[in-house]
Design a protein around this motif. Sequence first.
Motif, PDB file in Angstrom:
ATOM      1  N   GLU A   1      66.950  -7.605 -42.925  1.00  0.00           N
ATOM      2  CA  GLU A   1      66.489  -7.209 -41.594  1.00  0.00           C
ATOM      3  C   GLU A   1      67.176  -8.035 -40.511  1.00  0.00           C
ATOM      4  OE1 GLU A   1      62.261  -6.448 -39.260  1.00  0.00           O
ATOM      5  OE2 GLU A   1      62.323  -7.809 -40.967  1.00  0.00           O
ATOM      6  N   LYS A   2      67.416  -9.335 -40.784  1.00  0.00           N
ATOM      7  CA  LYS A   2      68.050 -10.207 -39.797  1.00  0.00           C
ATOM      8  C   LYS A   2      69.547  -9.900 -39.644  1.00  0.00           C
ATOM      9  CE  LYS A   2      64.837 -14.050 -40.542  1.00  0.00           C
ATOM     10  NZ  LYS A   2      64.687 -15.438 -41.062  1.00  0.00           N
ATOM     11  N   LEU A   3      70.151  -9.356 -40.695  1.00  0.00           N
ATOM     12  CA  LEU A   3      71.591  -9.121 -40.678  1.00  0.00           C
ATOM     13  C   LEU A   3      71.965  -7.730 -40.174  1.00  0.00           C
ATOM     14  CD1 LEU A   3      72.542 -10.738 -44.109  1.00  0.00           C
ATOM     15  CD2 LEU A   3      72.846 -11.710 -41.838  1.00  0.00           C
ATOM     16  N   ALA A   4      71.060  -6.767 -40.327  1.00  0.00           N
ATOM     17  CA  ALA A   4      71.379  -5.389 -39.956  1.00  0.00           C
ATOM     18  C   ALA A   4      71.237  -5.178 -38.455  1.00  0.00           C
ATOM     19  CB  ALA A   4      70.454  -4.427 -40.698  1.00  0.00           C
ATOM     20  N   GLU A   6      70.197  -2.408 -37.228  1.00  0.00           N
ATOM     21  CA  GLU A   6      68.917  -1.708 -37.121  1.00  0.00           C
ATOM     22  C   GLU A   6      68.231  -1.725 -38.473  1.00  0.00           C
ATOM     23  OE1 GLU A   6      68.239   1.828 -34.645  1.00  0.00           O
ATOM     24  OE2 GLU A   6      70.423   1.989 -34.584  1.00  0.00           O
ATOM     25  N   CYS A   7      66.909  -1.713 -38.452  1.00  0.00           N
ATOM     26  CA  CYS A   7      66.142  -1.712 -39.698  1.00  0.00           C
ATOM     27  C   CYS A   7      64.926  -0.808 -39.521  1.00  0.00           C
ATOM     28  CB  CYS A   7      65.702  -3.130 -40.050  1.00  0.00           C
ATOM     29  SG  CYS A   7      64.714  -3.210 -41.557  1.00  0.00           S
ATOM     30  N   LEU A   8      64.687   0.043 -40.487  1.00  0.00           N
ATOM     31  CA  LEU A   8      63.524   0.928 -40.465  1.00  0.00           C
ATOM     32  C   LEU A   8      62.659   0.625 -41.680  1.00  0.00           C
ATOM     33  CD1 LEU A   8      62.091   3.536 -39.293  1.00  0.00           C
ATOM     34  CD2 LEU A   8      63.398   4.792 -41.027  1.00  0.00           C
ATOM     35  N   TRP A   9      61.397   0.288 -41.440  1.00  0.00           N
ATOM     36  CA  TRP A   9      60.442   0.076 -42.535  1.00  0.00           C
ATOM     37  C   TRP A   9      59.663   1.366 -42.758  1.00  0.00           C
ATOM     38  CZ3 TRP A   9      60.303  -4.043 -45.668  1.00  0.00           C
ATOM     39  CH2 TRP A   9      60.939  -5.210 -45.245  1.00  0.00           C
ATOM     40  N   VAL A  10      59.524   1.748 -44.015  1.00  0.00           N
ATOM     41  CA  VAL A  10      58.764   2.962 -44.344  1.00  0.00           C
ATOM     42  C   VAL A  10      57.840   2.683 -45.521  1.00  0.00           C
ATOM     43  CG1 VAL A  10      60.562   4.531 -43.550  1.00  0.00           C
ATOM     44  CG2 VAL A  10      60.539   3.805 -45.931  1.00  0.00           C
ATOM     45  N   ARG A  11      56.789   3.474 -45.611  1.00  0.00           N
ATOM     46  CA  ARG A  11      55.950   3.451 -46.799  1.00  0.00           C
ATOM     47  C   ARG A  11      56.567   4.377 -47.842  1.00  0.00           C
ATOM     48  NH1 ARG A  11      50.853   1.374 -46.462  1.00  0.00           N
ATOM     49  NH2 ARG A  11      50.132   0.751 -44.398  1.00  0.00           N
ATOM     50  N   VAL A  12      56.253   4.120 -49.097  1.00  0.00           N
ATOM     51  CA  VAL A  12      56.715   5.010 -50.151  1.00  0.00           C
ATOM     52  C   VAL A  12      56.188   6.414 -49.866  1.00  0.00           C
ATOM     53  CG1 VAL A  12      56.632   5.530 -52.617  1.00  0.00           C
ATOM     54  CG2 VAL A  12      56.775   3.155 -51.853  1.00  0.00           C
ATOM     55  N   GLY A  13      57.092   7.384 -49.851  1.00  0.00           N
ATOM     56  CA  GLY A  13      56.687   8.762 -49.599  1.00  0.00           C
ATOM     57  C   GLY A  13      57.078   9.289 -48.240  1.00  0.00           C
ATOM     58  N   GLU A  14      57.622   8.426 -47.372  1.00  0.00           N
ATOM     59  CA  GLU A  14      57.977   8.868 -46.022  1.00  0.00           C
ATOM     60  C   GLU A  14      59.441   9.308 -45.955  1.00  0.00           C
ATOM     61  OE1 GLU A  14      54.866   6.630 -43.103  1.00  0.00           O
ATOM     62  OE2 GLU A  14      56.665   5.489 -43.643  1.00  0.00           O
ATOM     63  N   LYS A  17      60.715  10.643 -42.494  1.00  0.00           N
ATOM     64  CA  LYS A  17      60.983   9.568 -41.536  1.00  0.00           C
ATOM     65  C   LYS A  17      62.374   8.983 -41.770  1.00  0.00           C
ATOM     66  CE  LYS A  17      58.861   5.274 -39.819  1.00  0.00           C
ATOM     67  NZ  LYS A  17      57.711   4.342 -40.001  1.00  0.00           N
ATOM     68  N   ILE A  18      62.737   8.838 -43.040  1.00  0.00           N
ATOM     69  CA  ILE A  18      64.064   8.306 -43.378  1.00  0.00           C
ATOM     70  C   ILE A  18      65.156   9.273 -42.947  1.00  0.00           C
ATOM     71  CG2 ILE A  18      65.587   7.658 -45.287  1.00  0.00           C
ATOM     72  CD1 ILE A  18      63.041   6.805 -46.831  1.00  0.00           C
ATOM     73  N   LEU A  19      64.987  10.547 -43.278  1.00  0.00           N
ATOM     74  CA  LEU A  19      66.003  11.549 -42.953  1.00  0.00           C
ATOM     75  C   LEU A  19      66.195  11.668 -41.442  1.00  0.00           C
ATOM     76  CD1 LEU A  19      65.078  14.348 -45.523  1.00  0.00           C
ATOM     77  CD2 LEU A  19      66.852  12.599 -45.727  1.00  0.00           C
ATOM     78  N   LYS A  20      65.092  11.649 -40.703  1.00  0.00           N
ATOM     79  CA  LYS A  20      65.167  11.742 -39.240  1.00  0.00           C
ATOM     80  C   LYS A  20      65.904  10.542 -38.665  1.00  0.00           C
ATOM     81  CE  LYS A  20      62.257  12.305 -35.121  1.00  0.00           C
ATOM     82  NZ  LYS A  20      60.848  12.422 -34.627  1.00  0.00           N
ATOM     83  N   PHE A  21      65.627   9.356 -39.202  1.00  0.00           N
ATOM     84  CA  PHE A  21      66.290   8.130 -38.728  1.00  0.00           C
ATOM     85  C   PHE A  21      67.790   8.200 -38.965  1.00  0.00           C
ATOM     86  CE2 PHE A  21      67.823   3.807 -39.601  1.00  0.00           C
ATOM     87  CZ  PHE A  21      67.457   3.152 -38.442  1.00  0.00           C
ATOM     88  N   LEU A  22      68.189   8.613 -40.172  1.00  0.00           N
ATOM     89  CA  LEU A  22      69.610   8.650 -40.516  1.00  0.00           C
ATOM     90  C   LEU A  22      70.370   9.663 -39.666  1.00  0.00           C
ATOM     91  CD1 LEU A  22      69.396   8.438 -44.427  1.00  0.00           C
ATOM     92  CD2 LEU A  22      69.936   6.599 -42.836  1.00  0.00           C
ATOM     93  N   THR A  23      69.793  10.847 -39.500  1.00  0.00           N
ATOM     94  CA  THR A  23      70.484  11.883 -38.717  1.00  0.00           C
ATOM     95  C   THR A  23      70.548  11.512 -37.245  1.00  0.00           C
ATOM     96  OG1 THR A  23      68.396  13.131 -38.588  1.00  0.00           O
ATOM     97  CG2 THR A  23      69.946  13.749 -40.325  1.00  0.00           C
ATOM     98  N   SER A  24      69.500  10.876 -36.733  1.00  0.00           N
ATOM     99  CA  SER A  24      69.500  10.502 -35.314  1.00  0.00           C
ATOM    100  C   SER A  24      70.533   9.430 -35.012  1.00  0.00           C
ATOM    101  CB  SER A  24      68.110  10.012 -34.892  1.00  0.00           C
ATOM    102  OG  SER A  24      67.797   8.762 -35.497  1.00  0.00           O
ATOM    103  N   ARG A  25      70.935   8.672 -36.042  1.00  0.00           N
ATOM    104  CA  ARG A  25      71.933   7.612 -35.849  1.00  0.00           C
ATOM    105  C   ARG A  25      73.340   8.081 -36.236  1.00  0.00           C
ATOM    106  NH1 ARG A  25      67.348   6.356 -34.623  1.00  0.00           N
ATOM    107  NH2 ARG A  25      66.643   4.230 -34.192  1.00  0.00           N
ATOM    108  N   GLY A  26      73.465   9.333 -36.658  1.00  0.00           N
ATOM    109  CA  GLY A  26      74.773   9.853 -37.037  1.00  0.00           C
ATOM    110  C   GLY A  26      75.336   9.225 -38.294  1.00  0.00           C
TER     111      GLY A  26
END
Length: 217
Positions: A1-4, A6-14, A17-26
């Motif tokens: 988290e300190k090196l990236a 951007e960092c997105l935390w998710v619960r198992v099953g989300e 949320k992951i797909l939306k984050f990745l596509t929004s960042r290209g």
Amino acid sequence: EKLASECLWVRVGELGKILKFLTSRGVAQVAMVGGIRRAKLFSGVRPDLATIKLIARLRSIKDDVFLRGVTEELEKLGIQVLGPGILLPDAVPEAGVFTKRALNEVEKNDAQLGWEAAKAIGALDIGQAVCVLEGMVIALEAVEGTDGLIRRAAELTGRAGVVVKLAKPHQDTRLDLPAIGPDTIRLMKDCRATALVLEAKRAMILDPVKVLELATE
């Protein structure tokens, strides 16, 4: 988290949320590393709509089936999935003995038995690892993970013996390479395991310099 950046935390099953984050960042490429404790899948899971739809389509939550499904969802969005070994080539073991001591004859026989057992449970998508002691399989990995397996083997017999950890026969090595690290070696020492067997080019040794230093010691 300190090196990236951007960092997105998710619960198992989300997954959504992951797909939306990745596509929004290209994002164009992804690599999957790390693991999810399978026991946690029985509590604290919050599947979103994307996850529910994926499970309904796959009709399975087996590790390999589900990860392939996630990969398909990423590829539909034009995102390429890379194997972590491409990014960390020094962490992927070649064939050979890496420490100063080779297996003795008893350990060789235990390794062969463990190899066959690990491939068998892998084919059933149960786990990746087994512990063998003096010609007897003493523990198989299931939801407790490799650390739990080694501890249980030691509890049962006083010694964890030879640990064999292999990729499942039909495993997509981009998605779920068996991984070990320094903590694995420390735990093996505490549980009186004597050897660790991995499959060449189908495993990850995280922090390999430290792993070999500890194993040699």
